[in-house]
Design an enzyme around this catalytic site. Structure first.
Site, PDB file in Angstrom:
ATOM      1  N   GLU A 146       0.831  -1.257   0.204  1.00 48.06           N
ATOM      2  CA  GLU A 146       0.072   0.123  -0.069  1.00 48.06           C
ATOM      3  C   GLU A 146       0.750   1.420   0.046  1.00 48.06           C
ATOM      4  O   GLU A 146       0.718   2.217   0.965  1.00 48.06           O
ATOM      5  CB  GLU A 146      -0.930   0.022   0.919  1.00 48.06           C
ATOM      6  CG  GLU A 146      -2.057  -1.018   1.078  1.00 48.06           C
ATOM      7  CD  GLU A 146      -3.197  -0.961   2.053  1.00 48.06           C
ATOM      8  OE1 GLU A 146      -4.330  -1.511   1.832  1.00 48.06           O
ATOM      9  OE2 GLU A 146      -3.049  -0.555   3.255  1.00 48.06           O
TER      10      GLU A 146
ATOM     11  N   GLU B 179      -6.114  -7.011  -2.263  1.00 46.54           N
ATOM     12  CA  GLU B 179      -6.981  -6.852  -0.913  1.00 46.54           C
ATOM     13  C   GLU B 179      -8.038  -6.574  -1.063  1.00 46.54           C
ATOM     14  O   GLU B 179      -8.562  -5.435  -1.628  1.00 46.54           O
ATOM     15  CB  GLU B 179      -6.107  -6.063   0.175  1.00 46.54           C
ATOM     16  CG  GLU B 179      -4.629  -6.423   0.575  1.00 46.54           C
ATOM     17  CD  GLU B 179      -4.243  -5.296   1.670  1.00 46.54           C
ATOM     18  OE1 GLU B 179      -4.936  -4.658   2.404  1.00 46.54           O
ATOM     19  OE2 GLU B 179      -2.961  -5.247   1.930  1.00 46.54           O
TER      20      GLU B 179
END
Length: 353
Positions: free
Chosen positions: A180, A286
């Site tokens: 991320e 995700e």
């Protein structure tokens, strides 16, 4: 013309028997939008349907047990396979407190995934703890290092862990370099808003490390908020302009029950733009939604599976649920496991084939 009303009620009935009592908010507009068009669609060949299970060994060590939908205690990998999953994602921390997610723990989980016949993604955080959009702390051992040293650190750590996996007979199909990385990694030296060139150099250092051990592994750059095209263009324009090397654009997507359709549509638009703009494949690394909204989560996951599979040119590689096995664990509320130790109906989305 066939009887649309008859089919509607048949499909409504089939969906209803798969719902649990925790979620009664799903309305007919959601059922009409998703069920009619996508529950029977086949995914493209080779599509990854997976789960990130980084907490698994820690949960097992604490005494947690897992049960299949029939209430029979079973190994987690067997349960996930029974739900249609074929891939496992495992995070790596450098020197974590307590040892979980270190090299030894990663190899243990990877061996189990391989034994279960699962494909494997390795997710390097390049930190001693969580790396995410708001946290990209350097490992303590690297804390005083300048950017040149950090390039070497990233390469060495990547090569060391992957070489150990290779020696254990593990060949990952995908490797994430950073987790991320909405504003880069290894702050502040690798903070993208401060120095995009440094961030690109770190990505390339990780890429080179991966390829030196596993030349065929696909290297992923992972950014959260997969619906945010402006963010993705900023990051990947910056990486392109600074010569970064990678293979796949990864993204996260965590909608709420009242906006998942909008965010899924925006995510598909973003994925197609990434393919067209940068010539890269894409993957949703995700996903998650509140465990108390399992039926709506099933609709959300079903839809994002189909949307990712429909990306232009077959360039959508797969979808991974983040920590579905978590229940009553560390306060995390977006898993897909009930308090009874069994998977919720949300995971039935992965039974698409």
């Amino acid at each position: 013309m066939k009887k649309p009303i008859t089919y509607f009620y048949l499909l409504l009935f089939l969906l209803t028997i798969g719902c649990d009592k925790q979620d009664v908010t799903t309305d007919n507009s959601e059922i009409t939008a998703v069920t009619k068009t996508s529950l029977t669609k086949k995914l493209v060949t080779g599509f990854a349907k997976g789960a990130d299970i980084g907490w698994l060994t820690e949960m097992e060590a604490s005494g947690k047990k897992f049960y299949n939908s029939s209430g029979v205690q079973q190994d987690m990998f067997a349960i996930l396979k029974s739900k249609g999953m074929n891939s496992i994602r495992i995070r790596v921390w450098v020197n974590p407190s307590g040892g979980w997610n270190n090299q030894t723990d990663v190899i243990a989980k990877a061996k189990r995934a391989k034994a279960a016949g699962m494909r494997i993604m390795i997710d390097f955080h390049y930190s001693d703890t969580w790396a995410d959009p708001g946290n990209q702390a350097k490992p303590a051992a690297w804390s005083s290092h300048n950017i040149s040293q950090l390039y070497t650190d990233v390469w060495n750590h990547t090569v060391t862990v992957l070489t150990a996996l290779k020696s254990a007979g593990i060949t990952p199909e995908w490797v994430q370099v950073g987790n991320e990385t909405n504003n880069g990694m290894l702050w502040n030296e690798g903070k993208a808003s401060v120095n995009m060139k440094n961030f690109a150099g770190l990505i390339t250092s990780g890429y080179n490390g991966v390829k030196s051990v596993f030349p065929n592994a696909k290297v992923i750059v992972h950014v959260a908020n997969g619906y945010d095209n402006t963010l993705f263009r900023w990051i990947f324009d910056g990486l392109k302009n600074n010569g970064a090397s990678y293979n796949v654009i990864g993204m996260s997507l965590y909608p709420e029950t009242n906006n998942w359709q909008t965010l899924n549509n925006q995510c598909l638009t973003n994925m197609n733009d990434m393919v067209a703009r940068y010539g890269k494949k894409v993957m949703v690394c995700e996903v998650g939604m509140s465990v108390t909204a399992a039926a709506t989560c099933k609709l959300f996951v079903t839809d994002i599976l189909n949307k990712t599979s429909s990306v232009t040119g077959g360039n959508g590689l797969g979808v991974f649920y983040w920590e579905p096995e978590s229940y009553n664990w560390n306060g995390y509320t977006k898993g897909a496991w009930g308090s009874d130790g069994k998977p919720t109906v949300a995971l039935d989305a992965f039974l698409l084939n």
